[in-house]
Design an enzyme around this catalytic site. Structure first.
Site, PDB file in Angstrom:
ATOM      1  N   LEU A  15      41.580  27.038  -4.732  1.00 45.34           N
ATOM      2  CA  LEU A  15      42.649  26.105  -5.101  1.00 45.34           C
ATOM      3  C   LEU A  15      44.006  26.568  -4.595  1.00 45.34           C
ATOM      4  O   LEU A  15      44.868  25.759  -4.262  1.00 45.34           O
ATOM      5  CB  LEU A  15      42.703  25.936  -6.620  1.00 45.34           C
ATOM      6  CG  LEU A  15      41.487  25.275  -7.279  1.00 45.34           C
ATOM      7  CD1 LEU A  15      41.640  25.295  -8.801  1.00 45.34           C
ATOM      8  CD2 LEU A  15      41.323  23.839  -6.785  1.00 45.34           C
ATOM      9  N   GLY A  19      50.418  36.446  -3.590  1.00 46.66           N
ATOM     10  CA  GLY A  19      50.442  37.883  -3.487  1.00 46.66           C
ATOM     11  C   GLY A  19      49.673  38.598  -4.580  1.00 46.66           C
ATOM     12  O   GLY A  19      49.275  39.750  -4.413  1.00 46.66           O
ATOM     13  N   VAL A  23      43.420  31.532  -7.069  1.00 45.44           N
ATOM     14  CA  VAL A  23      42.868  30.661  -8.106  1.00 45.44           C
ATOM     15  C   VAL A  23      41.775  29.818  -7.466  1.00 45.44           C
ATOM     16  O   VAL A  23      41.980  29.206  -6.418  1.00 45.44           O
ATOM     17  CB  VAL A  23      43.948  29.750  -8.732  1.00 45.44           C
ATOM     18  CG1 VAL A  23      43.330  28.863  -9.809  1.00 45.44           C
ATOM     19  CG2 VAL A  23      45.079  30.584  -9.324  1.00 45.44           C
ATOM     20  N   LYS A  38      41.461  32.288 -12.291  1.00 44.73           N
ATOM     21  CA  LYS A  38      42.543  33.070 -11.682  1.00 44.73           C
ATOM     22  C   LYS A  38      42.078  34.508 -11.532  1.00 44.73           C
ATOM     23  O   LYS A  38      41.666  35.143 -12.508  1.00 44.73           O
ATOM     24  CB  LYS A  38      43.808  33.011 -12.543  1.00 44.73           C
ATOM     25  CG  LYS A  38      44.963  33.835 -11.973  1.00 44.73           C
ATOM     26  CD  LYS A  38      46.178  33.839 -12.892  1.00 44.73           C
ATOM     27  CE  LYS A  38      46.911  32.518 -12.874  1.00 44.73           C
ATOM     28  NZ  LYS A  38      48.205  32.610 -13.619  1.00 44.73           N
ATOM     29  N   GLU A  87      41.452  25.989 -18.377  1.00 45.77           N
ATOM     30  CA  GLU A  87      41.243  24.566 -18.166  1.00 45.77           C
ATOM     31  C   GLU A  87      41.619  24.173 -16.735  1.00 45.77           C
ATOM     32  O   GLU A  87      42.668  24.571 -16.233  1.00 45.77           O
ATOM     33  CB  GLU A  87      42.103  23.790 -19.167  1.00 45.77           C
ATOM     34  CG  GLU A  87      42.100  22.283 -19.008  1.00 45.77           C
ATOM     35  CD  GLU A  87      43.083  21.599 -19.945  1.00 45.77           C
ATOM     36  OE1 GLU A  87      43.079  20.358 -19.987  1.00 45.77           O
ATOM     37  OE2 GLU A  87      43.853  22.309 -20.634  1.00 45.77           O
ATOM     38  N   TYR A  88      40.755  23.407 -16.086  1.00 41.15           N
ATOM     39  CA  TYR A  88      41.049  22.907 -14.746  1.00 41.15           C
ATOM     40  C   TYR A  88      41.735  21.554 -14.851  1.00 41.15           C
ATOM     41  O   TYR A  88      41.257  20.652 -15.552  1.00 41.15           O
ATOM     42  CB  TYR A  88      39.764  22.777 -13.927  1.00 41.15           C
ATOM     43  CG  TYR A  88      39.949  22.034 -12.622  1.00 41.15           C
ATOM     44  CD1 TYR A  88      40.842  22.504 -11.649  1.00 41.15           C
ATOM     45  CD2 TYR A  88      39.246  20.862 -12.367  1.00 41.15           C
ATOM     46  CE1 TYR A  88      41.021  21.825 -10.460  1.00 41.15           C
ATOM     47  CE2 TYR A  88      39.416  20.178 -11.169  1.00 41.15           C
ATOM     48  CZ  TYR A  88      40.306  20.658 -10.219  1.00 41.15           C
ATOM     49  OH  TYR A  88      40.483  19.978  -9.035  1.00 41.15           O
ATOM     50  N   ASP A 132      59.647  31.429 -17.024  1.00 37.50           N
ATOM     51  CA  ASP A 132      59.468  31.124 -15.602  1.00 37.50           C
ATOM     52  C   ASP A 132      59.106  29.660 -15.411  1.00 37.50           C
ATOM     53  O   ASP A 132      58.216  29.316 -14.630  1.00 37.50           O
ATOM     54  CB  ASP A 132      58.399  32.024 -14.984  1.00 37.50           C
ATOM     55  CG  ASP A 132      58.427  31.992 -13.446  1.00 37.50           C
ATOM     56  OD1 ASP A 132      59.497  31.678 -12.879  1.00 37.50           O
ATOM     57  OD2 ASP A 132      57.391  32.273 -12.824  1.00 37.50           O
ATOM     58  N   ALA A 136      56.470  24.192  -9.944  1.00 33.04           N
ATOM     59  CA  ALA A 136      55.123  24.640  -9.567  1.00 33.04           C
ATOM     60  C   ALA A 136      54.276  25.002 -10.779  1.00 33.04           C
ATOM     61  O   ALA A 136      53.044  25.049 -10.675  1.00 33.04           O
ATOM     62  CB  ALA A 136      55.219  25.834  -8.623  1.00 33.04           C
ATOM     63  N   ASP A 150      51.039  29.068 -16.569  1.00 30.81           N
ATOM     64  CA  ASP A 150      51.595  30.346 -16.123  1.00 30.81           C
ATOM     65  C   ASP A 150      52.574  30.967 -17.116  1.00 30.81           C
ATOM     66  O   ASP A 150      53.791  30.902 -16.955  1.00 30.81           O
ATOM     67  CB  ASP A 150      52.253  30.213 -14.753  1.00 30.81           C
ATOM     68  CG  ASP A 150      52.373  31.574 -14.054  1.00 30.81           C
ATOM     69  OD1 ASP A 150      52.119  32.594 -14.723  1.00 30.81           O
ATOM     70  OD2 ASP A 150      52.715  31.614 -12.872  1.00 30.81           O
TER      71      ASP A 150
END
Length: 284
Positions: A15, A19, A23, A38, A87-88, A132, A136, A150
């Site tokens: 996916l 760095g 995933v 992940k 969860e996707y 954060d 994204a 995240d």
């Protein structure tokens, strides 16, 4: 594709990669459903902070049970691979949508913003600040449901914006001045980041564009904000009022909570109201 991890996850496809690792979309044969896996691998495993971040993300995110926060499942390790299943979400990130559309009209952004507020408020109720928040890290599924992801640098207590090695952590484009300076953080730090994300979505550019992360961070601390309607006059005045308060450089001048900002967005028309609810009673 086809690789089996921990005897239960069958990799389907990549996916995304970065760095810290990658995933993958995988089939969890134990749960009988697709999940996002992940994985921390390679050189990242040599950095103890990489593993710590993944463990912290899993521990903190599992405390939050809310439709607008991605569910975390399991943390595991096998043959030098540290991984977490979650969860996707089939859809696109807010970053991808902004890139595709250039800017998102207020009428389309509003339902997404309200859901994002719900997810953040749930996190704050658990004593967790994200630290954060960025386009994204905001996913939008096929039903226009927002999922916040995240929590790798989230904190569950009052903390400084720098690590022990004096490295500022977070994403400069959306980082509150107190986080740039390594100061004390609370829920209003996420309020600022939310304001910066919504500003970017409405105008098509972050609040303070810059050539380097340092320049962007300094701009957040020092430079005056260009009012969003100066960039796009079609943005409703009520939206501008909400964002200008969210992006105040001093935390005490901002909305006192994400719930307060959400209440202003809920009005939908006219000037943003003055929040009458209680101020935050605890630092996060």
């Amino acid at each position: 594709g086809g690789t089996r991890v921990a005897g239960r996850f069958v990799i389907e496809r990549l996916l995304g990669a970065g760095g810290m690792g990658a995933v993958y979309l995988a089939r969890d044969e134990q749960l009988g459903e697709q999940v996002a896996l992940k994985v921390i691998a390679g050189l990242a495993l040599l950095d103890p902070s990489a593993a710590d971040r993944l463990r912290r993300e899993t521990t903190l995110a599992r405390k939050i049970s809310h439709p607008n926060v991605v569910r975390m499942h399991d943390l595991g390790e096998e043959h030098g691979l540290l991984f977490v299943s979650m969860e996707y979400v089939a859809g696109e990130s807010l970053a991808a949508r902004i890139k595709r559309l250039g800017a998102i009209p207020a009428s389309q952004l509003r339902p997404l913003a309200l859901q994002l507020c719900e997810g953040l408020t749930a996190a704050h109720a658990c004593g967790i600040i994200h630290r954060d928040l960025k386009p994204a890290n905001i996913l939008i599924d096929a039903n226009e449901r927002v999922k916040l992801i995240d929590f790798g640098i989230a904190r569950s207590e009052l903390t400084a914006g720098m690590t022990a090695t004096n490295m500022v952590i977070g994403t400069p484009d959306y980082m509150a001045p107190e986080q740039v300076k390594g100061g004390a953080l609370d829920a209003r730090t996420d309020v600022y980041a939310l304001g910066a994300v919504l500003y970017h979505a409405l105008t098509g550019r972050p609040p303070f564009p810059g050539e380097t992360p340092i320049a962007i961070g300094l701009a957040h601390c020092q430079d005056p904000l260009v009012p969003p309607r100066q960039l796009r006059p079609e943005i409703p005045a009520a939206w501008e009022a909400v964002l200008l308060r969210a992006l105040e450089k001093t935390p005490v001048a901002r909305w006192p909570s994400v719930a307060a900002l959400q209440a202003a967005l809920d009005v939908g028309v006219g000037e943003a109201p003055t929040w009458q609810g209680p101020a935050p009673t605890a630092r996060l």
